[in-house]
Structure formats: C-alpha cells, structure tokens
Design a protein around this motif. Structure first.
Motif, PDB file in Angstrom:
ATOM      1  N   GLY A  97       0.823  -1.200   0.000  1.00 46.24           N
ATOM      2  CA  GLY A  97       0.000   0.000   0.000  1.00 46.24           C
ATOM      3  C   GLY A  97       0.854   1.245   0.000  1.00 46.24           C
ATOM      4  O   GLY A  97       2.066   1.191   0.240  1.00 46.24           O
ATOM      5  N   PRO A  98       0.254   2.424  -0.255  1.00 43.43           N
ATOM      6  CA  PRO A  98       1.033   3.655  -0.407  1.00 43.43           C
ATOM      7  C   PRO A  98       1.715   4.138   0.870  1.00 43.43           C
ATOM      8  O   PRO A  98       2.743   4.805   0.805  1.00 43.43           O
ATOM      9  CB  PRO A  98      -0.010   4.677  -0.884  1.00 43.43           C
ATOM     10  N   ILE A  99       1.155   3.831   2.055  1.00 46.38           N
ATOM     11  CA  ILE A  99       1.726   4.369   3.293  1.00 46.38           C
ATOM     12  C   ILE A  99       2.870   3.500   3.797  1.00 46.38           C
ATOM     13  O   ILE A  99       3.947   3.997   4.126  1.00 46.38           O
ATOM     14  CB  ILE A  99       0.629   4.499   4.366  1.00 46.38           C
ATOM     15  N   TRP A 100       2.645   2.187   3.861  1.00 50.48           N
ATOM     16  CA  TRP A 100       3.694   1.261   4.302  1.00 50.48           C
ATOM     17  C   TRP A 100       3.860   0.169   3.243  1.00 50.48           C
ATOM     18  O   TRP A 100       3.434  -0.975   3.430  1.00 50.48           O
ATOM     19  CB  TRP A 100       3.323   0.640   5.651  1.00 50.48           C
ATOM     20  N   PRO A 101       4.498   0.484   2.107  1.00 51.38           N
ATOM     21  CA  PRO A 101       4.622  -0.501   1.029  1.00 51.38           C
ATOM     22  C   PRO A 101       5.498  -1.695   1.399  1.00 51.38           C
ATOM     23  O   PRO A 101       5.416  -2.748   0.755  1.00 51.38           O
ATOM     24  CB  PRO A 101       5.257   0.303  -0.118  1.00 51.38           C
ATOM     25  N   HIS A 102       6.314  -1.558   2.426  1.00 51.92           N
ATOM     26  CA  HIS A 102       7.263  -2.598   2.805  1.00 51.92           C
ATOM     27  C   HIS A 102       6.670  -3.647   3.753  1.00 51.92           C
ATOM     28  O   HIS A 102       7.351  -4.610   4.101  1.00 51.92           O
ATOM     29  CB  HIS A 102       8.479  -1.970   3.489  1.00 51.92           C
ATOM     30  N   SER A 103       5.412  -3.460   4.169  1.00 48.95           N
ATOM     31  CA  SER A 103       4.867  -4.375   5.171  1.00 48.95           C
ATOM     32  C   SER A 103       3.464  -4.842   4.811  1.00 48.95           C
ATOM     33  O   SER A 103       2.770  -4.253   3.991  1.00 48.95           O
ATOM     34  CB  SER A 103       4.842  -3.696   6.549  1.00 48.95           C
ATOM     35  N   GLY A 104       3.060  -5.926   5.461  1.00 43.42           N
ATOM     36  CA  GLY A 104       1.689  -6.419   5.396  1.00 43.42           C
ATOM     37  C   GLY A 104       1.174  -6.554   6.816  1.00 43.42           C
ATOM     38  O   GLY A 104       1.956  -6.584   7.774  1.00 43.42           O
ATOM     39  N   ALA A 105      -0.130  -6.649   6.984  1.00 45.67           N
ATOM     40  CA  ALA A 105      -0.697  -6.721   8.328  1.00 45.67           C
ATOM     41  C   ALA A 105      -2.068  -7.371   8.301  1.00 45.67           C
ATOM     42  O   ALA A 105      -2.802  -7.278   7.321  1.00 45.67           O
ATOM     43  CB  ALA A 105      -0.800  -5.328   8.942  1.00 45.67           C
ATOM     44  N   VAL A 106      -2.398  -8.025   9.413  1.00 42.50           N
ATOM     45  CA  VAL A 106      -3.731  -8.577   9.630  1.00 42.50           C
ATOM     46  C   VAL A 106      -4.215  -8.044  10.963  1.00 42.50           C
ATOM     47  O   VAL A 106      -3.426  -7.863  11.897  1.00 42.50           O
ATOM     48  CB  VAL A 106      -3.698 -10.123   9.616  1.00 42.50           C
ATOM     49  N   ALA A 107      -5.516  -7.730  11.058  1.00 45.38           N
ATOM     50  CA  ALA A 107      -6.057  -7.115  12.275  1.00 45.38           C
ATOM     51  C   ALA A 107      -7.422  -7.684  12.615  1.00 45.38           C
ATOM     52  O   ALA A 107      -8.196  -8.058  11.733  1.00 45.38           O
ATOM     53  CB  ALA A 107      -6.167  -5.597  12.102  1.00 45.38           C
ATOM     54  N   LEU A 108      -7.700  -7.732  13.911  1.00 45.03           N
ATOM     55  CA  LEU A 108      -8.987  -8.175  14.427  1.00 45.03           C
ATOM     56  C   LEU A 108      -9.563  -7.109  15.349  1.00 45.03           C
ATOM     57  O   LEU A 108      -8.813  -6.428  16.057  1.00 45.03           O
ATOM     58  CB  LEU A 108      -8.825  -9.480  15.219  1.00 45.03           C
ATOM     59  N   PRO A 109     -10.903  -6.980  15.381  1.00 45.26           N
ATOM     60  CA  PRO A 109     -11.514  -6.023  16.303  1.00 45.26           C
ATOM     61  C   PRO A 109     -11.535  -6.562  17.730  1.00 45.26           C
ATOM     62  O   PRO A 109     -11.732  -7.758  17.947  1.00 45.26           O
ATOM     63  CB  PRO A 109     -12.937  -5.874  15.752  1.00 45.26           C
TER      64      PRO A 109
END
Length: 276
Positions: A204-216
């Motif tokens: 993505g444009p903000i953090w192109p070097h990383s990926g992430a998964v998130a839960l509420p």
C-alpha cells in the motif's frame, strides 16, 4: 473569665503527594507518555518523576510498556476516578498479551483505537520484536480504508457508526481518504473484510514494505479497538502472513476481551483461548 485558645495549627501540605498527583494528572491527559514527557507536562523534576512512577508501578496504578518505555494508567485508577478512558485500559490490558503474541510469531503487534476518522496506535511491540520493521510507532495515525486495523474497525462496528465514518471520509480532502468517495469500492472492501472476519493489508502507499492482519476487540456490540500483527511484505506474502499470525491473534483477541470483561487481573491463558 475568658480562656484564650490558640488557633489550631494548619497541617503542612505534602509536597511529595502533590507531585504524585501532578504526575497522575499529566499521565491522564497524555494517555501514554515517557518519564521525560511527564516531567515536562507536570513540571516535576525528572528524577522525582522516576521515583514517583516506580511507586505507582509497585502499587499497581500504572504500567510501563515493554515496547517503548511509555507509561499508561491501569484499571486500578478507576477506583480513584471515573475519568479513566477506554484507550487507557485497553492499552493496559492488551500490552502483556501483545508481548506474548510477539514471542510466539516473532513479528511485531499493535493495539489501536479510533480517534476521529483515524486509527491511532496506542501500544506496540515493534521495539522488542525480533523481526521488527519500524520504530517509534506509538501515536502513529492509520487511515480507515488503507490499514488492516482501520478495515477491521469500520467493517465490524455498528451500521450507524460505519455510515457516519464513511460520510466523514467522503468529505475529507486527505488523499488517504479518497477511496471513500468511490462508494461502490468502499462497500466492496468492507464486505470482503466482513466475509474474511479480519482486516488485511499487503503493501500500500503508506507502508509498502509491510503487510498486516487485524482483528476487532469488542465489548458486546461495541468495537473498542483493534489488534494487529505486521510482517515484511518482501519476506512473506499475505497468505503466509495470515497463516502464521491469524490463529495467535485470535487467541490474543479472546484473552483481551475476557480480561476486559472480568477485570485486568483475571488470568485467561492463551492456550485456553486458542482451544476455544
């Protein structure tokens, strides 16, 4: 015959107690702060702040984040005042669990909450994670439609809040919010997140070097915040990132929610949560 009585002596104010309250008040205003920040905010000498913080740590009124040496209020403060905000106790309860997840997966984890139309990182293990990608992440803002935590929040909050947030984003002139002006796109991304059951970002444009998964992190129907795991996008793809991180993250979510429901001192083992 009158009897003269001396006026009662006024007790001398406790300077150390006043300084302790000043530090607590400063921490309540800042939400999360280092000793230096608290010294500047409270006007109490830094050496004294360190001594006061150690006392507050020993008594259970504050905790120190292992990720960045910041201090936060703990649930015990609620016994002193009703002004204990959600962000404080979410971070206080979640931080030890974040550390456990990072020990398990080696990648850093964050806990974030909504502020306006941005997710704000309240606590993180970036500093201690063996495979950490970034530093100084506490306080960083993340767009709702451009981050895994933002997607997890907006996808699983109430329909009324989601509609309000999308309306605010659509009127925003921030480039990060531009996707909200494409209603069909925003609805597709949110629906996809709901089907998956988690927020996902790879690059993505903000953090192109990383990926992430998130839960509420939820309390009944209310979304309190989100917990995320982050990896290097050039090292693993999103499928592998989800495979490695999602199960431990789900166990952490269950542990945090159980502790929030039962009190910060309730012990809910990650293994028990994972079995559920």
């Amino acid at each position: 015959m009158s009897t003269w009585r001396a006026a009662p002596m006024r007790p001398k104010a406790s300077r150390s107690f006043a300084r302790g309250l000043a530090v607590l008040e400063a921490l309540n205003r800042l939400g999360s702060a280092t000793a230096l920040m608290l010294a500047n905010e409270s006007k109490v000498p830094r050496a004294t702040v360190y001594r006061l913080l150690q006392t507050l740590l020993d008594l259970g009124y504050v905790r120190r984040s292992p990720g960045d040496d910041r201090y936060q209020l703990r649930l015990k403060v609620r016994g002193l005042s009703e002004g204990f905000e959600d962000e404080h106790w979410i971070s206080a309860v979640a931080a030890p669990v974040l550390l456990d997840v990072t020990k398990s997966i080696s990648w850093p984890c964050d806990v974030s909450t909504l502020e306006g139309v941005r997710m704000i990182i309240r606590d993180t293990t970036h500093r201690v994670a063996p495979l950490s990608i970034d530093r100084n992440m506490v306080g960083r803002e993340m767009p709702l439609l451009g981050s895994s935590a933002g997607l997890a929040y907006i996808a699983f909050t109430s329909a009324a809040e989601r509609a309000t947030l999308l309306g605010l984003l659509a009127r925003s002139d921030d480039p990060a919010d531009a996707p909200a002006r494409d209603t069909a796109y925003a609805e597709r991304v949110i629906a996809a997140t709901q089907r998956l059951g988690y927020g996902l970002r790879q690059g993505g444009p903000i953090w192109p070097h990383s990926g992430a998964v998130a839960l509420p992190i939820t309390d009944g129907d209310r979304v309190l915040g989100c917990i995320s795991a982050i990896w290097m996008a050039r090292v693993i793809g999103h499928d592998e990132g989800v495979e490695r991180c999602l199960t431990p993250l789900r166990a952490a979510k269950a542990t945090i929610e159980a502790r929030l429901a039962g009190g910060a001192d309730q012990d809910v083992a990650l293994s028990t949560s994972r079995a559920n």
